[in-house]
Enzyme design. Structure first.
Site, PDB file in Angstrom:
ATOM      1  N   HIS A 118       6.714  -0.291 -65.094  1.00  0.00           N
ATOM      2  CA  HIS A 118       7.543   0.289 -66.158  1.00  0.00           C
ATOM      3  C   HIS A 118       6.848   0.113 -67.498  1.00  0.00           C
ATOM      4  CE1 HIS A 118      10.807   1.765 -68.390  1.00  0.00           C
ATOM      5  NE2 HIS A 118      11.741   0.871 -68.144  1.00  0.00           N
ATOM      6  N   ASP A 132       1.815   7.250 -71.719  1.00  0.00           N
ATOM      7  CA  ASP A 132       1.116   5.964 -71.664  1.00  0.00           C
ATOM      8  C   ASP A 132      -0.390   6.117 -71.810  1.00  0.00           C
ATOM      9  OD1 ASP A 132       3.474   4.373 -71.140  1.00  0.00           O
ATOM     10  OD2 ASP A 132       3.495   5.286 -69.159  1.00  0.00           O
ATOM     11  N   HIS A 185       4.037  11.263 -63.429  1.00  0.00           N
ATOM     12  CA  HIS A 185       5.274  10.602 -63.849  1.00  0.00           C
ATOM     13  C   HIS A 185       6.308  10.779 -62.757  1.00  0.00           C
ATOM     14  CE1 HIS A 185       8.797   9.569 -66.309  1.00  0.00           C
ATOM     15  NE2 HIS A 185       7.949   8.991 -67.127  1.00  0.00           N
TER      16      HIS A 185
END
Length: 507
Positions: free
Chosen positions: A309, A404, A348
């Site tokens: 996460h 990210d 994702h």
């Protein structure tokens, strides 16, 4: 001739017809918002079959199995909408692209929590309350200094949120009554005011706690939150100011660089909420038992700590460092295809095309690099980015760069250590957590404790056998018995001494 009725004019039957082939019975399941109630299936019962175990509870109705919540809607929410197939993210109906370009983090926070963009006076009031609740009790200094010098900042932050709740007995339903917050749904103004006060505290103190977790490892004194700065400016000030006190005069005041403050503000907007992610679900799961909101946020913080996460952007940096240079990218991608390496920052769980936040953050990265200088890893990152997007293997699997991939590079360029990256995720996500928690507390139907079912696969009923009557190994195999642990230091010496004592006693 009669008028022909178009298919589009026919009244659609919003239901699902289910036939249980075990019994031949037919059931009609209502469809609302393209969803069906899982509890309906409890009414579909059948006699136990030859392959059923008593633990399957066949005669008590069907259960719905969904490991990892791949297709389970646990709550009805009006906060965030994600269309993963088309790369859409909207907060309260507003596209993330518009909010990142035109709004501010605290304005977006207001939107997420209260459901609409604020007026000037509403935003001024909200901003004032959040910033006024930034200071921490002086006892917190002792709390943070009690950690080891090398403690992970997420361990400190998770503990700090729970610790914070110990100061506010008026926010604890265990002390004040379980309807402390839920009665706000019935129009109790005092309950609503109490709820909002805790929200101001959590958002306001999130930056202060994060800064304390950062500075304690630097061996520096803690900093009082300044006045007259934005939320992200205040955060950067608390991280970097060299004096333990706030100097208000222009001559002494440290002002964070505007490009970095703005970049952090945009990053905070992008990370503020993301629907029912792991940590938000954890906050609601915990919140459903009606603890104080500080405990619920601490639980969310622990969930976000996990590498699946909140640690994703850190994994990207470690991956880029391991690749070394652009010339090594082709070999790395081949190793990924052979499952010898892991490709971080691509793909994702929700987005099947592209992460809409990645396009926004790419522009932010350019602006930050223009100030901080070009990160040596950027060339490797760009080479990996371009190569993966041209490779049918990754394109066919819809593995596009996500938020990210770029956020880690930005945080690294701004000088943050890698283990602080998850903290920079937590601070803005507190807003999403409290928005969902507040929505749950204000539910007109009340709050029901979240209690999922399971499919039991263990042994059926068996009788206890006294220890002296058990012969041989009861069960063997990996994970079926306690591991043998290697001891060192004091424990090793004590065990050696005990063994020596036993040997002497037999002589």
């Amino acid at each position: 001739m009669g008028k022909q009725i178009l298919a589009s004019e026919l009244k659609r039957d919003e239901s699902l017809r289910v036939v249980d082939n075990r019994t031949g019975k037919e059931y009609t399941v209502p469809i609302t918002h393209n969803s069906i109630p899982a509890t309906f299936f409890k009414g579909i019962r059948a006699p136990a079959g030859s392959n059923d175990r008593p633990e399957d509870e066949t005669e008590r109705g069907l259960r719905v199995a969904d490991k990892g919540f791949l297709n389970t809607a646990v709550i009805e929410s009006s906060i965030t909408y994600i269309d993963g197939d088309n790369g859409v993210l909207r907060y309260r109906g507003y596209p993330i692209e518009q909010l990142a370009a035109r709004s501010s983090f605290l304005e977006v926070s207001y939107l997420l929590i209260y459901g609409a963009l604020p007026s000037a006076s509403q935003l001024s009031h909200f901003t004032s309350e959040v910033l006024l609740h930034g200071p921490i009790h002086s006892d917190a200094e002792g709390f943070f200094r009690a950690f080891r010098y090398d403690a992970h900042p997420m361990s400190m932050l998770t503990s700090a949120f729970a610790y914070l709740g110990s100061y506010y007995g008026e926010a604890n339903p265990s002390l004040q009554g379980q309807d402390l917050f839920t009665k706000a749904a019935k129009g109790d103004a005092a309950a609503l005011q109490n709820m909002d006060r805790q929200i101001f505290r959590l958002i306001g103190k999130a930056t202060s706690l994060a800064a304390m977790a950062y500075r304690v490892r630097q061996g520096r004194d803690f900093v009082v939150p300044p006045t007259g700065m934005s939320y992200t400016e205040s955060f950067l000030y608390q991280l970097d100011h060299l004096s333990p006190t706030d100097h208000l005069s222009e001559h002494h005041s440290h002002k964070p660089h505007p490009v970095l403050a703005k970049a952090l503000d945009i990053l905070f907007i992008l990370h503020a909420d993301h629907e029912m992610n792991a940590s938000s679900t954890t906050v609601l799961q915990t919140g459903s038992s009606l603890p104080d909101p500080f405990s619920a946020v601490a639980a969310g913080c622990a969930s976000l700590y996990g590498p699946l996460h909140g640690g994703a952007n850190e994994a990207v940096i470690r991956m880029l460092i391991s690749i070394g240079s652009p010339k090594n990218v082709p070999a790395f991608l081949e190793a990924v295809k052979k499952r010898q390496k892991v490709l971080s920052g691509f793909g994702h769980r929700v987005y099947k095309t592209s992460d809409p936040r990645s396009f926004i953050i790419r522009k932010v990265a350019d602006e930050v690099f223009a100030v901080t200088g070009r990160d040596p890893l950027l060339d490797t990152a760009m080479a990996l980015h371009d190569a993966a997007l041209k490779d049918d293997y990754f394109v066919s699997r819809k593995l596009a760069p996500n938020v990210d991939f770029w956020s880690g590079l930005i945080y690294r360029a701004m000088g943050f250590p890698m283990d602080f990256f998850p903290v920079l995720f937590v601070v803005p996500r507190v807003v999403g957590w409290v928005a969902h928690w507040r929505q749950m507390m204000l539910s007109p139907s009340g709050v029901k404790i979240w209690r999922p079912r399971q499919i039991y696969s263990g042994p059926s009923t068996r009788d206890y056998v006294p220890l002296e009557e058990r012969t041989g190994a009861v069960q063997v195999g990996v994970g079926m018995e306690p591991s043998v642990i290697e001891h060192s230091g004091m424990t090793k010496r004590r065990k050696l001494a005990e063994a020596s004592d036993k040997a002497r006693s037999k002589l």
